[in-house]
Scaffold this active site. Sequence first.
Site, short mmCIF file in Angstrom:
data_model
loop_
_atom_site.label_atom_id
_atom_site.label_comp_id
_atom_site.label_asym_id
_atom_site.label_seq_id
_atom_site.Cartn_x
_atom_site.Cartn_y
_atom_site.Cartn_z
N LYS A 58 -25.20 22.59 -18.91
CA LYS A 58 -24.03 23.39 -18.56
C LYS A 58 -23.81 23.42 -17.04
O LYS A 58 -24.69 23.01 -16.27
CB LYS A 58 -24.21 24.81 -19.11
CG LYS A 58 -24.37 24.84 -20.65
CD LYS A 58 -24.51 26.27 -21.18
CE LYS A 58 -24.72 26.26 -22.68
NZ LYS A 58 -24.70 27.62 -23.26
N TYR A 108 -17.03 25.68 -29.70
CA TYR A 108 -17.45 27.08 -29.82
C TYR A 108 -16.62 27.84 -30.85
O TYR A 108 -16.43 29.06 -30.73
CB TYR A 108 -17.40 27.76 -28.46
CG TYR A 108 -18.58 27.41 -27.55
CD1 TYR A 108 -19.88 27.33 -28.05
CD2 TYR A 108 -18.40 27.18 -26.19
CE1 TYR A 108 -20.96 27.01 -27.24
CE2 TYR A 108 -19.49 26.87 -25.36
CZ TYR A 108 -20.75 26.79 -25.90
OH TYR A 108 -21.83 26.49 -25.08
N ARG A 136 -34.94 27.62 -21.11
CA ARG A 136 -34.16 28.82 -20.78
C ARG A 136 -35.05 29.92 -20.20
O ARG A 136 -34.68 30.58 -19.22
CB ARG A 136 -33.43 29.32 -22.03
CG ARG A 136 -32.21 28.45 -22.38
CD ARG A 136 -31.68 28.75 -23.75
NE ARG A 136 -30.34 28.21 -23.99
CZ ARG A 136 -29.73 28.22 -25.17
NH1 ARG A 136 -30.34 28.75 -26.22
NH2 ARG A 136 -28.53 27.71 -25.32
N ASN A 157 -27.12 29.81 -19.51
CA ASN A 157 -28.48 29.57 -19.99
C ASN A 157 -28.82 28.08 -20.01
O ASN A 157 -29.63 27.61 -20.81
CB ASN A 157 -28.68 30.22 -21.37
CG ASN A 157 -27.64 29.76 -22.37
OD1 ASN A 157 -26.88 28.83 -22.10
ND2 ASN A 157 -27.61 30.38 -23.53
N HIS A 210 -26.90 23.51 -23.92
CA HIS A 210 -26.49 23.61 -25.32
C HIS A 210 -27.30 22.57 -26.09
O HIS A 210 -27.54 21.48 -25.58
CB HIS A 210 -25.01 23.29 -25.49
CG HIS A 210 -24.66 23.01 -26.93
ND1 HIS A 210 -24.42 24.01 -27.83
CD2 HIS A 210 -24.62 21.84 -27.63
CE1 HIS A 210 -24.21 23.47 -29.03
NE2 HIS A 210 -24.33 22.15 -28.94
N GLU A 235 -21.19 17.05 -33.56
CA GLU A 235 -21.18 17.21 -32.10
C GLU A 235 -21.38 15.88 -31.39
O GLU A 235 -20.75 15.61 -30.36
CB GLU A 235 -22.25 18.22 -31.67
CG GLU A 235 -21.88 19.64 -32.11
CD GLU A 235 -22.93 20.70 -31.75
OE1 GLU A 235 -23.98 20.33 -31.20
OE2 GLU A 235 -22.68 21.88 -32.05
N1 UDP Z 1 -23.09 33.36 -25.40
C1 UDP Z 1 -22.74 34.41 -24.57
N2 UDP Z 1 -22.97 35.70 -25.03
C2 UDP Z 1 -23.51 35.96 -26.24
C3 UDP Z 1 -23.85 34.88 -27.08
C4 UDP Z 1 -23.62 33.59 -26.63
O1 UDP Z 1 -22.26 34.21 -23.47
O2 UDP Z 1 -23.68 37.15 -26.59
C5 UDP Z 1 -22.88 31.98 -24.92
C6 UDP Z 1 -24.19 31.34 -24.45
O3 UDP Z 1 -23.91 30.47 -23.37
C7 UDP Z 1 -24.61 30.55 -25.66
C8 UDP Z 1 -23.25 30.06 -26.17
O4 UDP Z 1 -22.38 31.16 -25.98
O5 UDP Z 1 -25.48 29.49 -25.31
C9 UDP Z 1 -23.22 29.62 -27.62
O6 UDP Z 1 -23.71 30.68 -28.42
P1 UDP Z 1 -24.70 30.39 -29.63
O7 UDP Z 1 -24.79 31.66 -30.42
O8 UDP Z 1 -24.26 29.16 -30.35
O9 UDP Z 1 -26.12 30.19 -28.89
P2 UDP Z 1 -26.99 28.88 -28.62
O10 UDP Z 1 -26.87 28.01 -29.84
O11 UDP Z 1 -26.44 28.22 -27.38
O12 UDP Z 1 -28.39 29.39 -28.41
MG MG Z 2 -25.15 27.29 -30.80
#
Ligand code: UDP
Ligand code: MG
Length: 154
Positions: free
Chosen positions: A11, A51, A104, A114, A117, A128
Amino acid sequence: MNVQRSLVLIKPDGLQRDLLGEVIGRFERKGLKIVGLKLIRLTESMLDEHYAHLADKPFFASIKEFMMQTPVVGIVFEGIDAIEAIRKLIGSTNPRQADAGTIRADLAMNVPSNLVHASDSVENATVEVKRFFKDEELFQYEKITDRYVFGEGV
Ligand code: UDP
Ligand code: MG
């Protein structure tokens, strides 16, 4: 042997904080093979798809804005059970709660920034990889280390 491909995006915080090499290095050292790699300037429509599961969240607009701040690094990794292995390496979504030793936990403090992805299921990985990479941008090649990481290990 279950060889899988998974999509990773580094990211904008990874690019800004000069952590591209560190992050890619962690996957490399694990034994994941890079089969695709490029900078991608994400668009809003790409992010609406990527997303889509977050479309009803209050942070949807701001996470899209964050992901468009700079190009991201897109990588397709290949490895045995790569999807789960990569999710383990990156750690849980909130870096402050992620297990120590994960990307992370070790390198980040915040959501949405974080660092990475990674695809979270076989179905999502297939979609994807296709979303961000053309067939001709994905490579098949042999490495002299394949026997240790893919083979009998000797
Ligand atoms: N995210 C956020 N706030 C939240 C949850 C997710 O900003 O409460 C962002 C974060 O960057 C995360 C991304 O949205 O990596 C995608 O969310 P997901 O639940 O898919 O988490 P991941 O698969 O990345 O762990
Ligand atoms: Mg995810």
